[in-house]
Design an enzyme around this catalytic site. Structure first.
Site, short mmCIF file in Angstrom:
data_model
loop_
_atom_site.label_atom_id
_atom_site.label_comp_id
_atom_site.label_asym_id
_atom_site.label_seq_id
_atom_site.Cartn_x
_atom_site.Cartn_y
_atom_site.Cartn_z
N ASP A 149 6.84 -6.46 -4.61
CA ASP A 149 5.57 -6.99 -4.11
C ASP A 149 5.60 -7.31 -2.61
OD1 ASP A 149 2.93 -8.18 -4.88
OD2 ASP A 149 3.85 -10.02 -4.11
N GLU A 212 5.59 -1.97 -2.70
CA GLU A 212 4.15 -2.15 -2.47
C GLU A 212 3.95 -2.20 -0.97
OE1 GLU A 212 0.25 -4.86 -2.78
OE2 GLU A 212 2.19 -5.78 -2.51
C1 GLC Z 1 0.42 -8.23 -3.71
C2 GLC Z 1 -0.17 -8.13 -5.10
C3 GLC Z 1 -1.33 -9.09 -5.19
C4 GLC Z 1 -0.81 -10.50 -4.95
C5 GLC Z 1 -0.06 -10.58 -3.63
C6 GLC Z 1 0.72 -11.86 -3.53
O1 GLC Z 1 -0.45 -7.79 -2.73
O2 GLC Z 1 -0.53 -6.82 -5.40
O3 GLC Z 1 -1.98 -8.98 -6.42
O4 GLC Z 1 -1.89 -11.40 -4.95
O5 GLC Z 1 0.86 -9.54 -3.47
O6 GLC Z 1 1.87 -11.84 -4.32
#
Ligand code: GLC
Length: 480
Positions: A149, A212
């Site tokens: 993440d 991500e």
């Molecule tokens: C990423 C996730 C999102 C979350 C954020 C904080 O962007 O995809 O859903 O709110 O991280 O962890």
């Protein structure tokens, strides 16, 4: 559950709301029995403020866990220190300053997301070691990979300099973008932190890491591809989220795909992503026919396609009334369409009560309006459904090795049509996509056999000479 699982208070357990570790082991075993790999989400940028490390960190300035997080003195103005002045101007993604004042110690702590999600200090080797051990814990339990993440926030400017103002910002936009995040993100040590994780993956035979990573508008694409894909391409790759931000036009999609393919080459694997839990759903963004056509595109492209649950059903966003809002983003920055609840509604399994999602009286978010037609059971009975289109495309991928290979060749683009080839020595597939709402001319080489049409046309009047593609259709022709 302040950010629905993105605020972790115990990295080695399952939230009791969802079960326990024994259930988790069963899930892994049953999935593996069916040749399904399981990846879990891993959140290394921040913990929950309920995490024992953070609670300890709040106890005193010299607590050993203090340095697991980022605490700084208020900014001083002249000779005086004002507790109302955060250390710098960095903003929280979810609205307001990214600094929260801790009255007990007279310092601020940093949180890129909610105040309940304090950022970890990745400069601290103890934090790196803890996180590496957590990944080992899950890999040893049989997890096949992790989705990591929010990696761009992990790297921070080592001097914590202010972000500059964004000259392109317009009132009404997401206030987070008032500044250009050149210091609060992508800091100089980001890649080192990512390597802590890839080196754990390398201790094992067959584990994978998906980052991500969103592309930013400040850095040229080739440089960005190198930065994240280059970390350790044997065990890791980023999602490619650009399909979620590309306007619906043949030129825009052709350009997006061609640029990525050109710079990825044959060695780096793309993970094209057309939807996720942070963006409005494909059908809602573009329309049903458009989404069918893009399904053909996504599943015919090289790499690993990433489908968000319900995408295979043509599931749209749900309607969320004000009193049904769950997402902290919508609560803190309301009425701008930023909230993520609409794309997080329950999976529709059938047309029964609560679409078969839960036996509880009310699901946590409302169902989509049309779940009586858009659900797994109903769509399985209709060969023209979104679900069958996806099944057909996935079967095609499975049956033909060419789709596992990295080959990609741009064939054609104009204001309506985008076409590309996937070929090897024995097979050639031509994908033709018509982005316009009327019929478009396209002359395909003779001898192609129709294997898929997104809108279910048979083109009987045309083949073997294919010259026109119907409005918004996505067609795959097979040669050889
Ligand atoms: C990423 C996730 C999102 C979350 C954020 C904080 O962007 O995809 O859903 O709110 O991280 O962890």
């Amino acid at each position: 559950m302040n950010d629905f699982g993105y605020d972790v208070s115990d990295y080695r357990n399952v939230d009791p709301l969802f079960g326990n570790l024994e259930n988790f082991d069963t899930l892994i075993a049953e999935a593996h029995e069916r040749d399904i790999k399981v990846l879990i989400d891993f959140v290394p940028n921040h913990t929950s403020s309920d995490h024992p490390w953070f609670k300890a960190a709040l106890e005193s300035r010299d607590n050993p866990y203090r340095d697991y997080y980022i605490f700084k003195d208020p900014k001083s103005a002249g000779s005086e220190t004002h507790t109302t002045l955060p250390p710098n101007n960095w903003l929280s993604v979810f609205g307001g300053s990214a600094w929260e004042y801790d009255g007990a110690s007279g310092q601020y702590y940093y949180h890129a997301f909610l105040a309940e999600q304090p950022d970890l200090n990745w400069e601290n080797p103890a934090v790196q070691e803890e996180m590496a051990n957590i990944i080992r814990f899950w890999f040893d339990r049989g997890v096949d990979g992790i989705r990591v993440d929010a990696i761009r926030w992990m790297g921070k400017d080592l001097e914590f300099r202010d972000d500059p103002e964004n000259p392109h910002f317009k009132t009404g936009q997401d206030p987070y973008h008032m500044v250009r995040h050149i210091h609060s993100r992508f800091g100089p040590r980001q890649e080192d932190y990512l390597r802590v994780m890839t080196s754990v993956a390398r201790e094992y035979e067959d584990k994978i890491i998906i980052w991500e990573d969103h592309r930013d508008t400040l850095t040229p694409v080739p440089q960005q591809i190198k930065r994240i894909h280059g970390v350790d391409p044997e065990v890791s790759a980023p999602f490619i989220f650009e399909p979620m931000h590309t306007p619906f036009s043949s030129q825009a999609f052709a350009n997006m795909v061609n640029t990525n393919q050109q710079h990825l080459g044959k060695d780096l694997q793309p993970f094209y992503c057309f939807g996720n839990h942070d963006e409005h759903r494909l059908v809602t963004r573009f329309g049903e026919k458009q989404a069918r056509m893009l399904a053909v595109m996504q599943l015919m492209l090289p790499g690993t396609p990433v489908l968000y649950y319900g995408q295979e059903l043509g599931m749209p966003d749900a309607t969320i009334h004000k009193d049904q809002v769950q997402d902290p983003f919508e609560k803190r920055v309301p009425d701008r369409g930023l909230g993520r609840d609409p794309e997080r509604s329950p999976m529709p399994w059938n047309n029964g009560p609560n679409a078969g999602f839960t036996t509880a009286a009310t699901p946590w978010l409302p169902l989509i309006d049309d779940y009586r037609h858009i659900n797994v059971e109903t769509e399985l009975e209709d060969k023209n459904s979104f679900l069958w289109l996806h099944k057909t495309l996935l079967d095609l991928r499975r049956e033909h090795p060419v789709f596992y290979e990295p080959s990609y060749e741009h064939a054609y683009v104009d204001d309506a049509v985008f076409a590309f080839w996937r070929t090897n020595e024995t097979e050639q597939f031509l994908t033709i996509l018509n982005f316009s709402e009327s019929e478009a001319e396209f002359y395909a080489p003779e001898g192609g056999k129709l294997v898929v049409s997104a809108q279910g046309h048979d083109y009987d009047d045309q083949l073997p000479v294919f010259a026109k593609i119907n409005a918004l259709d996505g067609v795959v022709l097979r040669y050889g």
